[in-house]
Design an enzyme around this catalytic site. Structure first.
Site, PDB file in Angstrom:
ATOM      1  N   SER A   1     133.573 -44.289  38.628  1.00 25.69           N
ATOM      2  CA  SER A   1     132.290 -43.715  39.013  1.00 25.69           C
ATOM      3  C   SER A   1     132.333 -43.418  40.510  1.00 25.69           C
ATOM      4  CB  SER A   1     131.166 -44.703  38.713  1.00 25.69           C
ATOM      5  OG  SER A   1     131.280 -45.848  39.560  1.00 25.69           O
TER       6      SER A   1
ATOM      7  N   GLY B   1     126.944 -46.832  28.923  1.00 19.53           N
ATOM      8  CA  GLY B   1     128.006 -46.360  28.046  1.00 19.53           C
ATOM      9  C   GLY B   1     128.452 -44.931  28.277  1.00 19.53           C
ATOM     10  N   ALA B   2     127.808 -44.221  29.205  1.00 18.74           N
ATOM     11  CA  ALA B   2     128.191 -42.828  29.440  1.00 18.74           C
ATOM     12  C   ALA B   2     129.637 -42.717  29.912  1.00 18.74           C
ATOM     13  CB  ALA B   2     127.253 -42.196  30.469  1.00 18.74           C
TER      14      ALA B   2
ATOM     15  N   ASP C   1     132.028 -44.793  29.304  1.00 16.14           N
ATOM     16  CA  ASP C   1     132.921 -45.165  28.206  1.00 16.14           C
ATOM     17  C   ASP C   1     133.142 -43.978  27.272  1.00 16.14           C
ATOM     18  OD1 ASP C   1     132.812 -47.807  29.211  1.00 16.14           O
ATOM     19  OD2 ASP C   1     130.984 -48.181  28.064  1.00 16.14           O
TER      20      ASP C   1
END
Length: 278
Positions: free
Chosen positions: A176, A226-227, A229
């Site tokens: 990220s 979860g984005a 992932d």
């Protein structure tokens, strides 16, 4: 998984218990962990995969996962409490599972994903994965995350971890923007492909030679959990199809966008899967 010796994708990371805020001010208790979100993508897309994970005796979701974790007696399942009330998401951990030892890696694979949520994939296990798979992709959160005295999650500098010496074993490292700030980006991209996710701004793919900006797919965000992932799973799906990096990233952005439209592990409609680049 008895009798199997290989698969297309080996997913290595623990399931966990997520406590997420609900729209009415309460909380939703649900299955979490990168392995759960990534498996949802591979199940929807029909990818041959297996999951290697461990959990505590309190694991409550065995009926919701195709590949249940190995239960470690006397331990608890990793539990995350998410707070979205502030400008930036705050994560706390009040229970933590055991690590995944290298002897648990018993599969050969085209691609192996090191998708730890809280340091459960140690360096020796990552090395074992590189010996059993053609390519290894890793999520930076599993390499960088640590806890303060209140159980809040923060990121160590990559160079302060033992994983800094293992970048050459990775085909792709996903991070990220916050995680990318905890590493020397130029040093990382010189050793492996670094993909930085930027939410609504899409992602940036950095190699030793090129920098590629790939736009997002516009959606209405409900829950960002979860984005990343689902993004990593989508990127892997592109690699399995031997797509170029920019197209892999475009597909990854699509899966990440679908994840944020739902709370918890998403239900994905692959009939809407983009086949050609925009």
């Amino acid at each position: 998984m008895s009798g199997r010796a290989s698969c297309d994708v080996l997913v290595v990371g623990n399931y966990c218990h997520d406590v997420l805020p609900s729209g009415g001010g309460g909380a939703v208790h649900t299955l979490g962990g990168s392995a759960a979100y990534i498996s949802s993508v591979f199940d929807a897309a029909g990818v041959d995969h297996a999951v290697v994970s461990v959990a505590g005796e309190d694991f409550a979701y065995a009926d919701r996962v195709r590949y249940p974790p190995r239960i470690v007696p006397g331990t608890r399942t990793t539990r995350f409490l998410a707070d979205f009330s502030q400008a930036e998401r705050v994560l706390r951990v009040d229970a933590r599972s055991a690590s995944i030892p290298p002897e648990d890696i018993r599969f050969d694979a085209r691609v192996a994903l090191a998708c730890g949520v809280m340091g459960e994939v140690p360096p020796e296990t990552l090395l074992r994965m590189s010996q059993r798979a053609q390519h290894v992709l890793a999520d930076a959160q599993g390499l960088l995350r640590s806890l303060d005295d209140q159980g809040r999650v923060w990121n160590q500098r990559l160079e302060d971890t033992p994983f800094a010496a293992l970048l050459g074993h990775l085909h792709v490292l996903k991070a990220s923007e916050d995680e990318a700030r905890a590493m020397d980006v130029d040093a990382v991209r010189a050793q492996t492909c670094l993909v930085v996710t930027r939410g609504a701004k899409g992602c940036t793919v950095l190699t030793s030679r090129d920098t590629l900006q790939v736009p997002s797919w516009p959606v209405k965000e409900v829950d960002p959990t979860g984005a990343g992932d689902c993004f990593l799973a989508g990127f892997t799906l592109g690699l399995l199809r031997a797509w170029p990096l920019a197209r892999c990233a475009e597909l990854a952005n699509w899966f990440g966008a679908q994840a944020v439209t739902q709370v918890g592990v998403p239900r994905l409609e692959v009939t809407r899967l983009p086949v050609e680049p925009r």
